[in-house]
Design an enzyme around this catalytic site. Structure first.
Site, PDB file in Angstrom:
ATOM      1  N   ASP A 492       0.878  -1.163   0.000  1.00  0.00           N
ATOM      2  CA  ASP A 492       0.000   0.000   0.000  1.00  0.00           C
ATOM      3  C   ASP A 492       0.927   1.228   0.000  1.00  0.00           C
ATOM      4  O   ASP A 492       2.100   1.117   0.368  1.00  0.00           O
ATOM      5  CB  ASP A 492      -0.867  -0.049   1.267  1.00  0.00           C
ATOM      6  CG  ASP A 492      -1.788   1.148   1.381  1.00  0.00           C
ATOM      7  OD1 ASP A 492      -2.269   1.605   0.334  1.00  0.00           O
ATOM      8  OD2 ASP A 492      -2.008   1.637   2.499  1.00  0.00           O
ATOM      9  N   ASP A 813      -1.660  -1.092   6.032  1.00  0.00           N
ATOM     10  CA  ASP A 813      -2.102  -0.821   7.403  1.00  0.00           C
ATOM     11  C   ASP A 813      -3.290  -1.726   7.715  1.00  0.00           C
ATOM     12  O   ASP A 813      -3.857  -2.367   6.841  1.00  0.00           O
ATOM     13  CB  ASP A 813      -2.424   0.662   7.612  1.00  0.00           C
ATOM     14  CG  ASP A 813      -3.520   1.159   6.688  1.00  0.00           C
ATOM     15  OD1 ASP A 813      -4.553   0.483   6.620  1.00  0.00           O
ATOM     16  OD2 ASP A 813      -3.349   2.214   6.050  1.00  0.00           O
ATOM     17  N   ASP A 817      -7.005  -2.244   4.332  1.00  0.00           N
ATOM     18  CA  ASP A 817      -6.379  -3.290   3.515  1.00  0.00           C
ATOM     19  C   ASP A 817      -6.719  -4.695   4.000  1.00  0.00           C
ATOM     20  O   ASP A 817      -6.092  -5.664   3.575  1.00  0.00           O
ATOM     21  CB  ASP A 817      -4.847  -3.122   3.525  1.00  0.00           C
ATOM     22  CG  ASP A 817      -4.408  -1.806   2.919  1.00  0.00           C
ATOM     23  OD1 ASP A 817      -5.056  -1.375   1.958  1.00  0.00           O
ATOM     24  OD2 ASP A 817      -3.447  -1.209   3.412  1.00  0.00           O
TER      25      ASP A 817
END
Length: 1180
Positions: A492, A813, A817
């Protein structure tokens, strides 16, 4: 027999069973017949001793059948149950869990009268059939002819919840209690005796005890007792460890605080454990006698009022989350727990602050927020995390199916050796049949050494403990070996690769110049007001908390925000802005809005993704797209600002405006530009990952141009980038470079060729097209950057990579996600804390003195690596200045307690206890670092575990092949080992295994990859080559010794008597064993080398010294105790020379094979073409 499908992720299928009457069980009546035949036919007709041997064989077979019913669920089904098709005849069912969800189980089927008002009762009076599996209830649906999870009211329209007034009668309360049960985490506390019984019933343990019995029959008493002691020590350690884990989990309870519940038309006070789904409750911040905040007792949907919740115990997100009521949501819209998290208070989280809504038709008597209970017990988010931890505490092994196949491979050789002994023995009528069968049994059982299960567990548990000491916790230990096989790492962007600390740069787009306005005094008043009021910041205990981006904007424009939801400019002349209603940010909408009041005039302020706001503007500036793209190309985070003047209305009318009305017909107010600094170590970590044979991918919700810029900074992109976008006419797609100088038409057939020269990027809005045209597997595997991706699309990306044979790692995190982290083979949730110490323990020793200085700072607190192990470290966020000292003292106590626990558990044999505060519901791995460095730690440990397991199997294989030869060919020649000799050999082997499993991985990841599987050309060639050399050395040495012995001295089946052949064979066997460990030890480039692994190095030196001493006959008393005879003078030197040559030969062969067969990146393109072809067939 029909297999019933199950709606749910945990169970794959259900087979129906009917329990047999005890007399008709296959472990009863066949044996009753066999015992009768023995009693009336066999016993009278043969010698009494032979009859007892036959009875012993029957009893052994019976015991084996009974044990197999405990070991194998399928075998137990076959013996004790009959299969049925009609569910009304079934009394039990066999549960086939989904992959990696545990092993098969047999559970009882229950029936109950359907609860009044339920769908089952309205369909008729048929009884409801259900079963309980791992704290979840599954009910049979007659209409769908399948089992489904017990439904909870979690997917109803918002209008349904707003009409809720709780359970209206005692009958409904009783029915709900029958249906869902009490709101408790109810699992029995097992005793040490019960757990120990489970451990000793394991197949490995029973097999080893059987082997020990055989060794005793062959008069190896010392060796047998040593092995038995080692086994019991290991199993009791495992049982103690599991007991500690389960005891720790039992401390986690549903908070029994008293809450006001609306039942039977009135408010009553009930314990949190008595709550039921459908109850309407008053919930707010409450504290216990010790001053601790009470936690929310169940998952609840806010109907009225709002709250600030600390969700660190579940997600690890240290920023308190704003929870708002569902007022203003469309009445027909259905609730989605994934999407509508901002309306839900999750069980186990703590409310830091709440604001009641007094305008709602149902008022709370104690000033709390009004909420409806959605889920209770083990179905809550906390309960789900509990189940994950609870059912992941079984013994862990690496490559368990491969270990079974490898043992079968060794058994094949052992059976050949045993068959040879049996054939030769039966040719000699003078040989004892008892001794012959005993020796054949010993050959076959020697294949599985007693230390095998112990070593496989230690390999994984050593990694678990090493990770825990680095602040990385794992709830699914079987995933550690996967980390060694990972070939693609997905990241991410925001908060993972980049820092959370945003910097406000200014506003752009106010005129046609594209210049950034950094002087806030020159900003239009309305733009400043949008920045000051359109946010979700909140005061908790006199401290402003929330999104760092929004705090940066407020600081940048020099406004202040007060606790009564008012934004005020610091400089005089501006008008204060009162927030009336918030529509919080939603990932699927990509925007947020607020209704504000300025001088009694209402406005709607909105901010969001530029492309989302563009469609909602009345008038789009000519340079709109050009301007925001310019800044996103530079890696900035750009938000579009807009506003709308609302007509005159009352405050209540303003609050009840629908979101869609508020966020349409907007006037553009500029772009807010934020710089999002890349974390200091992100580029270095990803560079190391790329250099260690890993492909890198970015998956982000941010804009494509920003994502490509950041990806180029952190080595994800190294070639010219191309972004897949719609053409200007909007009917087709094309590849465009970030600066729009290169353009290629899109064709799914040319994607592979294009990926050889460019790095590809696609955005979330392309996914629908890819799915519609069946091009998902043709495009996604070649893409390096995914932008503007919704959480559900992140799951699709990970599944696509898995489908084409990639071994995936996802790092993000623990909040948005979750789905992707769960889908990845290795999911790592990063929590906000300090990065790990880079240089061992030295730097981390200095940090515990700092927490008290950081507690009161305005920035997000960064507890030390040690303190982050505590689930409650998040409280530093809410600590006020007058509580600094107390917080610091508590912090020190927690650090001390945690260090004590680590010291107590760090022996490598028992798995680390994962506590609820350390684990995250987000993913199997939880890292308490605000850095991507834990990916290196996890891959490092994964590779180390893989390599350690591989070397163990090779060593075990060579030892077993040598043992099979010694016990077969040499046994026929009367060669045996003494009891003391076997014991010394066993001690050396156990010590070596222990030391190689504790080898630490190297700090730098190598570009070489470990072999992912045991079955490969390298392992087989290595085994065959080394075994040939061992065999040659063994045969040559024994033949040489035979020349010095008279022929009649060697008698088969005689008791052990020291002689020259026995002495030489023992010495050679031990030399081979030590050479096997030294040659097959896999040090660099994954683990420490032999000189660096000091315990193993010293053990090797000790073993070489031991051989030198016993071969040179320096201490005659020692050799006499070991039952070794003196060697002829010329043979000592010859034996040492041959041993050196054998070692050098094996070492050279092993090094040659490692050079010829290096570990390689797995080839996935063939799998990708198969997956694409299969998808096309489905579409046709």
């Amino acid at each position: 027999m029909a297999r019933y499908q199950v709606d749910g992720k945990v169970v794959q299928g259900v087979d129906l069973l009917k329990r047999r009457h005890w007399a008709w069980r296959l472990d009863v009546w066949p044996f009753a017949i066999l015992y009768s035949i023995w009693l009336f036919a066999v016993a009278p007709s043969i010698d009494f001793t032979d009859a007892l041997i036959v009875l012993g064989g029957l009893a052994l077979l019976h015991i084996l059948v009974l044990l197999f019913t405990a070991w194998s669920v399928d075998f137990r089904c076959f013996v004790q149950f009959s299969k049925v098709n009609d569910i009304r005849l079934a009394t039990a069912c066999k549960i086939i869990p989904a992959k990696f969800s545990g092993s098969k189980e047999i559970v009882s089927l229950h029936t109950r009268r359907p609860v009044a008002g339920s769908s089952a009762s309205s369909a008729g009076n048929t009884d409801e059939i259900y079963f309980d599996f791992r704290k979840q209830c599954f009910i049979f649906s007659v209409e769908k002819n399948t089992f489904a999870k017990l439904p909870y009211p979690t997917k109803e329209p918002f209008g349904y919840y707003l009409k809720s007034s709780g359970h209206g009668s005692e009958a409904k309360v009783a029915a709900a209690t029958d249906k869902w049960g009490r709101n408790v985490f109810d699992y029995p506390q097992p005793t040490f005796q019960k757990l120990m019984k489970e451990q000793v019933m394991e197949p490995f343990f029973v097999f080893q005890v059987f082997c020990v019995g055989l060794w005793c029959l062959d008069e190896y008493w010392y060796y047998s007792l040593f092995t038995l002691f080692m086994l019991f020590l290991f199993e009791s350690t495992m049982a103690k460890s599991r007991l500690k884990t389960l005891t720790e989990l039992r401390r986690v309870r549903v908070d029994g605080q008293m809450v006001m519940v609306h039942r039977c038309g009135k408010w009553v006070k009930l314990s949190g454990t008595d709550l039921l789904p459908g109850d309407v409750v008053s919930i707010g911040r409450t504290t216990g006698q010790d001053g601790e905040d009470k936690s929310v007792p169940a998952d609840m949907l806010l109907l009225a009022g709002n709250a600030i919740a600390n969700e660190a115990i579940l997600t690890g997100e240290s920023t308190p989350q704003w929870k708002v009521s569902i007022a203003g949501r469309g009445l027909e819209d259905k609730l989605s727990i994934k999407r509508d998290k901002n309306h839900i208070l999750f069980g186990g989280t703590k409310i830091l602050q709440h604001t009641p809504d007094k305008s709602f038709h149902l008022r709370t008597p104690d000033g709390g927020c009004l909420a409806v209970v959605l889920r209770t017990g083990f179905e809550t988010s906390q309960g789900k995390l509990m189940r994950t931890i609870l059912f992941s505490t079984e013994r862990v092994t690496a490559n368990s199916w491969e270990s079974g196949l490898f043992i079968l491979f060794l058994v094949f050789f052992a059976i050949i050796a045993a068959g040879y002994v049996l054939k030769k023995g039966l040719e000699d009528p003078t040989r004892s049949k008892y001794k012959l069968f005993l020796s054949c049994s010993l050959i076959i059982t020697s294949v599985i050494p007693p230390e095998l299960p112990m070593e496989l567990s230690i390999a994984v548990n050593t990694s678990l403990i090493a990770l825990a000491k680095r602040g990385i916790f794992c709830t699914e230990p079987f995933r550690i070996p996967f980390a060694g096989k990972v070939d693609i790492c997905c990241f991410d962007k925001t908060g993972t690769l980049t820092s959370d600390d945003m910097e406000f740069q200014g506003v752009v787009g106010l005129d046609d110049t594209e210049n950034l306005e950094t002087d806030m005094a020159k900003l239009p008043e309305r733009t400043a007001q949008v920045l000051a009021a359109c946010h979700a910041l909140v005061f908790v205990e006199n401290k402003l908390v929330g999104d760092p981006l929004e705090k940066a904007a407020l600081r940048g424009i020099d406004w202040i925000y007060t606790s009564d939801e008012k934004a005020i400019p610091k400089k005089s002349g501006g008008h204060p802005v009162q927030i009336v209603q918030r529509h919080h940010f939603a990932s699927h909408l990509k925007r947020m809005g607020v209704i504000v009041c300025i001088q009694e005039q209402f406005f709607a302020f909105v901010k969001g993704a530029p492309e989302t706001i563009q469609d909602r503007l009345i008038d789009v500036p000519a340079t709109y797209v050009k301007t925001y793209k310019k800044y996103t190309r530079q890696g900035s985070r750009v938000l579009a600002l807009a506003y709308r003047t609302l007509p005159e209305m009352t405050v209540s009318e303003a609050r009840n405006l629908e979101r869609e009305v508020v966020e349409n017909g907007l006037t553009f107010a500029g772009f807010a530009v934020f710089s999002c600094p890349i974390r200091s170590d992100s580029a270095n970590v990803l560079y190391e990952l790329k250099g260690s044979s890993h492909d890198l991918v970015m998956i982000t919700g941010d804009q494509a141009l920003t994502a490509c810029h950041v990806a180029s900074q952190v080595h994800i992109i190294s070639r010219p980038a191309l972004i897949l976008a719609r053409t200007k006419c909007g009917t087709s797609f094309e590849w465009v470079s970030p600066d729009e100088t290169e353009m290629f038409s899109y064709s799914e057939k040319e994607v592979e060729e294009l990926s050889d020269t460019h790095d590809l990027c696609i955005s979330g809005d392309c996914f629908e097209m890819l799915q519609r045209t069946g091009a998902v597997f043709k495009v996604i595997p070649y893409v390096k950057v995914f932008s503007r991706v919704a959480p559900e699309q992140k799951e699709l990306i990970l599944n696509s990579f898995k489908a084409v044979g990639r071994m995936t790692l996802m790092c993000g995190d623990g909040t948005n996600d979750v789905g992707a982290l769960k889908q990845a083979h290795v999911g790592i949730a990063l929590l906000n804390a300090v990065p790990p110490a880079q240089s061992g323990d030295a730097s981390s020793q200095k940090q515990p003195s700092k927490p008290e200085n950081k507690v009161g700072k305005t920035k997000k607190p960064k507890p030390t690596a040690e303190s982050s192990h505590s689930a409650e470290s998040v409280k530093s966020i809410t600590a006020t200045s007058n509580r600094h000292l107390t917080a610091a003292e508590k912090q020190r106590q927690r650090v001390q307690k945690m260090m004590d626990e680590m010291n107590a558990e760090g022996d490598g044999r028992a798995p680390m206890v994962v506590k609820l505060g350390d684990a995250s519901m987000a993913s199997p791995f939880t890292a308490k670092h605000a850095s991507v460095a834990p990916t290196l730690d996890i891959i490092r440990q994964g590779r180390s575990t893989l390599v350690t397991t591989l070397q163990m199997f090779k060593i075990l294989g060579l030892n077993c092949l040598a043992t099979a030869y010694v016990l077969s060919v040499m046994y026929l020649d009367g060669v045996k080992l003494g009891d003391v000799q076997a014991t010394i050999s066993g001690i050396f082997t156990a010590a070596f295994f222990l030391f190689i499993s504790h080898a630490r991985p190297l700090q730098t990841l190598s570009s070489a990859r470990p072999h992912p599987n045991i079955f490969c050309a390298y392992v087989f060639l290595s085994l065959i080559g080394q075994f040939a050399m061992h065999l040659f050395f063994l045969i040559s040495s024994v033949n040489e010794a035979s020349k010095f012995m008279p022929e009649e001295c060697i008698e088969p089946d005689s008791d052990f008597h020291p002689n020259l052949v026995n002495t030489v064979s023992y010495m050679v066997n031990m030399m081979i064993q030590v050479a096997t460990f030294a040659v097959n030890y896999m040090g660099h480039p994954f683990n420490q080398s032999i000189p660096e692994n000091k315990p193993f190095k010293y053990a090797l030196f000790a073993a070489v010294g031991f051989f030198t001493v016993i071969t040179s006959d320096l201490f005659r008393d020692l050799n006499d105790w070991l039952q070794l005879v003196p060697l002829p003078e010329g043979m000592r030197g010859k034996l040492m020379l041959w041993a050196t040559l054998m070692f050098l030969g094996c070492y050279g062969w092993e090094r040659l094979l490692r050079w010829a067969f290096p570990g390689r990146m797995p080839s996935w393109r063939r799998r990708q073409k198969q997956a694409a072809a299969s998808m096309n067939k489905k579409l046709l």
